[in-house]
Design a protein around this motif. Sequence first.
Motif, mmCIF file in Angstrom:
data_model
loop_
_atom_site.group_PDB
_atom_site.id
_atom_site.type_symbol
_atom_site.label_atom_id
_atom_site.label_comp_id
_atom_site.label_asym_id
_atom_site.label_seq_id
_atom_site.Cartn_x
_atom_site.Cartn_y
_atom_site.Cartn_z
ATOM 1 N N ILE A 138 0.821 -1.213 0.000
ATOM 2 C CA ILE A 138 0.000 0.000 0.000
ATOM 3 C C ILE A 138 0.857 1.265 0.000
ATOM 4 N N THR A 204 -7.587 -0.721 -2.034
ATOM 5 C CA THR A 204 -6.713 0.438 -2.264
ATOM 6 C C THR A 204 -7.332 1.402 -3.275
ATOM 7 N N MET A 207 -9.694 3.402 -1.286
ATOM 8 C CA MET A 207 -8.961 4.397 -0.499
ATOM 9 C C MET A 207 -8.502 5.559 -1.369
ATOM 10 N N TYR A 214 -3.549 6.785 1.964
ATOM 11 C CA TYR A 214 -3.791 5.799 3.018
ATOM 12 C C TYR A 214 -3.443 6.395 4.375
ATOM 13 N N CYS A 218 -5.721 2.307 7.675
ATOM 14 C CA CYS A 218 -5.938 1.610 6.405
ATOM 15 C C CYS A 218 -5.004 0.411 6.287
#
Length: 242
Positions: A138, A204, A207, A214, A218
Motif C-alpha cells: 500500500i 486500495t 482508499m 492511506y 488503512c
Amino acid sequence: LPLWRLADIPRSYYERVVPLWPLAGWITGGCMALVFWGASFILPTDICIVVALVARVLLTGALHEDGFADFCDGFGGGHDRKRTLEIMKDSHIGTYGVLGLVLYFMLMYCVIGGIPTEVIPLLFLCGDPLCKWISSNIVRILPYARKESEAKNKLVYTTISKKESIASFAIGTLPIVLAIATGIVPLHWLYAIIAPIIVFALTTQMMRKRLNGYTGDCCGALFIMCELAFCVSIAVLCHINI
C-alpha cells in the motif's frame, strides 16, 4: 509489535519498518500456530481457534483490529475525504467499527473451523506473512493521506526501495513456498493467493477514491481483509477437495 513496551526504539526504525512486516508475520503467525498446536492436546478444536486468535491480539496489542475498526467507522460513517479522516482519527469506536469486528471474528472463527484441524497451524504460518507482504504494498502505490503532523502517532512510513521490495516479497512468500515444495500442503494452495490480491486491489482503489491516499488505520484494515480472504480461499479449496 508493541516493542516500545520493552525498549526505547529510535523513531527512524519505525519509519522504515514496512518491508519487515512479513517478518513480523512469521512471529505473529508462528505464535498462533504454536498456541493452537499446544492447546489442541487439551482443548476442543473450536476453543483452540479462539485461543489462537486471542494470542495474536495480545501479542500485537490489537493493532490490526484497532485499525480495522477505525477504517469501518470512517468509511461507513464518512461521506467525503475530510469527514472520513476525522472519524478515523477519533479514538472512540462507533457502530460500524463494532459491527466490523464482530463480523470479522465470526467469519474467521467459522472459516478456520471449516478447515481440517491438521491444516490450521499451516494456515497461520503461511497466511500471516503472505498477507502482511501483500498489504505492505500500500505504501508503494498510495501516498499518505494526512500531513505528518496530523498523523495519529506522528509517523509516516518511508518509501520502499526495489531491494527492500524484493526482500519483503521473499520473506512473505517463503513459508507457503516451502510448505508446497516439501509437500506439506498441496500445490493448489497457490490459488488462495489470488483472493487477497483482489481484495488489496479493490480496497486500495476505494482508499484512493475516498482519501486520495492511506492512513495507518488503512494498513491494519487491509491486512485483516487480505488475511480473511486467504483463509476463505483455503476453506473453499479444502471443502471442494481440489
